[in-house]
Design a protein around this motif. Structure first.
Motif, PDB file in Angstrom:
ATOM      1  N   GLN A  94       0.905  -1.278   0.257  1.00 16.85           N
ATOM      2  CA  GLN A  94      -0.104  -0.126  -0.240  1.00 16.85           C
ATOM      3  C   GLN A  94       0.598   1.647  -0.156  1.00 16.85           C
ATOM      4  N   ILE A 204      -5.055   0.543  -2.745  1.00 16.45           N
ATOM      5  CA  ILE A 204      -4.235   1.421  -1.332  1.00 16.45           C
ATOM      6  C   ILE A 204      -5.100   1.901  -0.574  1.00 16.45           C
ATOM      7  N   CYS A 225      -0.742   6.002   3.985  1.00 15.97           N
ATOM      8  CA  CYS A 225      -1.606   5.349   3.607  1.00 15.97           C
ATOM      9  C   CYS A 225      -2.194   3.827   3.641  1.00 15.97           C
TER      10      CYS A 225
END
Length: 393
Positions: A94, A204, A225
């Motif tokens: 991510q 994400i 994130c």
């Protein structure tokens, strides 16, 4: 040569592996496998961890062309079931995909190129080549990033030759020779990258810029994130809830409540300081020289407080010479001072006293202080103090 399963599919987290070799180097025990789902540290992305059979994988590095899986015990040349710490891998995926997105937007929107990327345990950062980004621009980039995340843009990887790479519009030239791995965010970014990423931008989750600072002539942008960003938001909420209770104010009024508290504290500190000065002045009135000498032994008094007290005493008794000793568990702090009409050099006095300690100090002819560890009793320092004063007569 170890088959890199994480390049076949970044979401492979388990595999049956064969230990080809096992040894120990300066970093510890390691195993080389026939195939691996463990990503080795590279390009700003930390290594995967997990387990290989009975062994805990604590690090993965590429050393002398081979992927070494560092383990807490040495593994025999046998077959094992291997499993990556998926929560850690997913977090890295991510953050890394978020970095690609953020770097592309900074460059395309404001001409700010990313010079480096760091994926830490708590924060992620990129270093931009200039420090010209404004708060308005940062918020704009963050907004655009989250809009693209919601569009579920495909994230794909492919291998090309050096010649093919040179014909593509990559963000920066590849740093390796031979086959080059490209990672593409559909319509947004195409870059040479060896890291692992999710299959689309929606994975994400979200992206939040949390702070910036000047670094290396440019701007370092910290961001989070996905799950990291959510955990950070939860932390802020928990902190805010505590402050609401402690300051007895709703969230929107916390800044004003904190400001009022600081004003109140400043006033209280000023009052306390004035009272302390008055107490010290009264204490100084009670300290009288005997034959021009003042000696006192204290326990646990702040050295700065004793320095202030010494100045008050010698200011009142201008012909007096003074020694304050602050004793605390084998540590002696010494304050030497003299009035304007007294003879002697307090630097020399302190020098003689420090010979009984492992410490050091300094000052001038009228006022010196220092100290250090010692097994000597305060009486030993008082004796040296008196003998040294005799030399000034």
């Amino acid at each position: 040569m170890t088959m890199k399963l994480y390049y076949k599919d970044s979401e492979i987290s388990k595999a049956s592996v064969q230990v080809l070799s096992s040894a120990k180097d300066g970093a510890g025990y390691y195993a080389v496998l026939d195939q691996s789902c463990f990503y080795p540290e590279c390009g700003g992305q930390p290594a995967d961890t997990g387990r290989i059979g009975p062994a805990k994988v604590v690090d993965v590095q590429t050393v002398e062309g081979e992927i070494r899986h560092y383990t807490d015990i040495q593994l025999p040349k046998e077959s094992f079931s291997a499993e990556v710490d998926w929560q850690r891998r997913w977090d890295h995926m991510q953050q890394h995909a978020g970095q690609h997105l953020l770097s592309a937007l900074f460059e395309d929107s404001y001409g700010l190129k990313t010079q480096s990327f760091h994926l830490g345990q708590e924060r992620v950062s990129i270093d931009l080549d200039l420090d010209t980004a404004t708060n308005k621009q940062l918020k704009s980039v963050e907004k655009m990033a989250n809009q693209l995340i919601r569009q579920r843009l495909a994230i794909s990887a492919r291998w090309v030759t050096n010649d093919e790479a040179n014909m593509l519009a990559l963000r920066k030239p590849p740093t390796v020779e031979g086959d080059i791995r490209l990672v593409e965010i559909d319509g947004i970014d195409l870059n040479a990258c060896g890291g692992t990423h999710p299959r689309n931008t929606a994975d994400i989750g979200l992206l939040k810029i949390i702070s910036t600072e000047k670094a290396k002539g440019g701007m370092r942008v910290y961001f989070l994130c996905g799950t990291r960003a959510l955990n950070y938001f939860n932390f802020l909420m928990e902190t805010t809830d505590k402050l609401v209770v402690q300051l007895n104010a709703p969230t929107a009024e916390l800044p004003e409540a904190a400001k009022a508290l600081l004003v109140e504290k400043a006033a209280a500190d000023k009052t306390i300081k004035n009272l302390q000065e008055q107490v010290l002045s009264l204490e100084a009135e009670t300290i009288l020289p005997i034959d021009g000498i003042v000696e006192r032994v204290f326990e646990g008094r702040p050295v700065k407080e004793l320095q202030q007290l010494a100045r008050l005493v010698t200011g009142k008794h201008t012909s007096a010479t003074l020694l304050f000793i602050n004793a605390a568990e084998g540590d002696m702090r010494l304050v030497c001072a003299k009035g304007e009409q007294a003879t002697g050099d307090m630097r020399e006095v302190l020098k003689q006293l420090l010979a009984l300690t492992e410490g050091k100090g300094g000052g001038n002819a009228q006022f010196a202080q220092g100290g250090g560890r010692t097994a000597k009793a305060p009486e030993a320092f008082q004796n040296v103090f008196r003998e040294t004063l005799k030399n000034f007569k």
